[in-house]
Design an enzyme around this catalytic site. Structure first.
Site, PDB file in Angstrom:
ATOM      1  N   HIS A  18       2.295   2.247   0.535  1.00 56.58           N
ATOM      2  CA  HIS A  18       1.284   1.195   0.716  1.00 56.58           C
ATOM      3  C   HIS A  18       1.873   0.010   1.485  1.00 56.58           C
ATOM      4  CE1 HIS A  18      -0.578   2.807  -3.225  1.00 56.58           C
ATOM      5  NE2 HIS A  18      -1.332   3.236  -2.221  1.00 56.58           N
ATOM      6  N   LYS A  42     -12.152   6.041 -12.384  1.00 54.50           N
ATOM      7  CA  LYS A  42     -10.725   6.270 -12.589  1.00 54.50           C
ATOM      8  C   LYS A  42     -10.239   5.469 -13.786  1.00 54.50           C
ATOM      9  CE  LYS A  42      -8.488   7.229  -8.161  1.00 54.50           C
ATOM     10  NZ  LYS A  42      -7.548   6.658  -7.179  1.00 54.50           N
ATOM     11  N   ARG A  91      -1.252  10.816   4.639  1.00 54.73           N
ATOM     12  CA  ARG A  91       0.004  11.505   4.334  1.00 54.73           C
ATOM     13  C   ARG A  91       0.026  12.941   4.837  1.00 54.73           C
ATOM     14  NH1 ARG A  91       0.078   8.556  -0.878  1.00 54.73           N
ATOM     15  NH2 ARG A  91      -1.613   9.891  -1.492  1.00 54.73           N
ATOM     16  N   SER A 129       0.733   6.734  -5.728  1.00 56.24           N
ATOM     17  CA  SER A 129       0.597   6.039  -7.009  1.00 56.24           C
ATOM     18  C   SER A 129       0.598   7.030  -8.167  1.00 56.24           C
ATOM     19  CB  SER A 129      -0.688   5.211  -7.032  1.00 56.24           C
ATOM     20  OG  SER A 129      -0.610   4.157  -6.119  1.00 56.24           O
TER      21      SER A 129
END
Length: 161
Positions: A18, A42, A91, A129
């Site tokens: 990040h 979440k 990614r 994360s």
């Protein structure tokens, strides 16, 4: 015209990946809002206020970045803050497919806002994360995954949980 961008996510917690995206985006745009999304779907490890504090500390040297929280559509936050760009880190090719679909939907909702994809450097490709949370869960070393400026804070907050 000022180039304003939004870099939104749950950032639970903020990682080196990040931070890398934030640094690179800060050189491309005049102003960046890092927006901590309040995702009701979440279950977060850290409360929004704590995540914001982590990010503020991690990006303290980047003068054109501010940290906010928001519940709702990212494009609505962007509109309210005159942002014309959404920044997304990528990614992998699998992640690109999901992000591309999100960008298409955001474009449908706000055609004036452009999504900019920044590829994460290879050294951070495996940093997420969720990986940090998993390592924390089992007491592992996260020092290669999070900014050193917030490592102690993350460990301290984790002890409270």
């Amino acid at each position: 015209m000022e180039r304003i961008a939004v870099f939104a996510g749950s950032f639970d917690p903020f990682t080196l990946a990040h931070l890398s995206i934030a640094k690179r985006a800060s050189s491309l745009f005049d102003r960046i809002f890092i927006v901590v999304a309040q995702n009701v779907n979440k279950k977060s490890l850290f409360p929004v206020e704590v995540r914001m504090r982590f990010i503020q500390k991690a990006v303290a040297g980047l003068r054109n970045i501010s940290v906010e929280s928001y519940s709702g559509l990212t494009v609505d936050f962007a509109k309210k803050n005159a942002a014309k760009y959404l920044v997304r880190g990528i990614r992998s090719s699998a992640e690109f497919d999901a992000e591309r679909n999100l960008a298409w939907n955001n474009r449908r909702l706000a055609s004036e806002i452009e999504t900019v994809f920044l590829q994460i450097e290879p050294e951070f490709a495996d940093v997420s994360s969720s990986a940090v949370r998993e390592v924390l869960k089992f007491g592992g070393d996260i020092s290669s995954m999070v900014p050193s400026t917030i490592l102690h804070d993350i460990l301290h907050e984790t002890e409270k949980l």
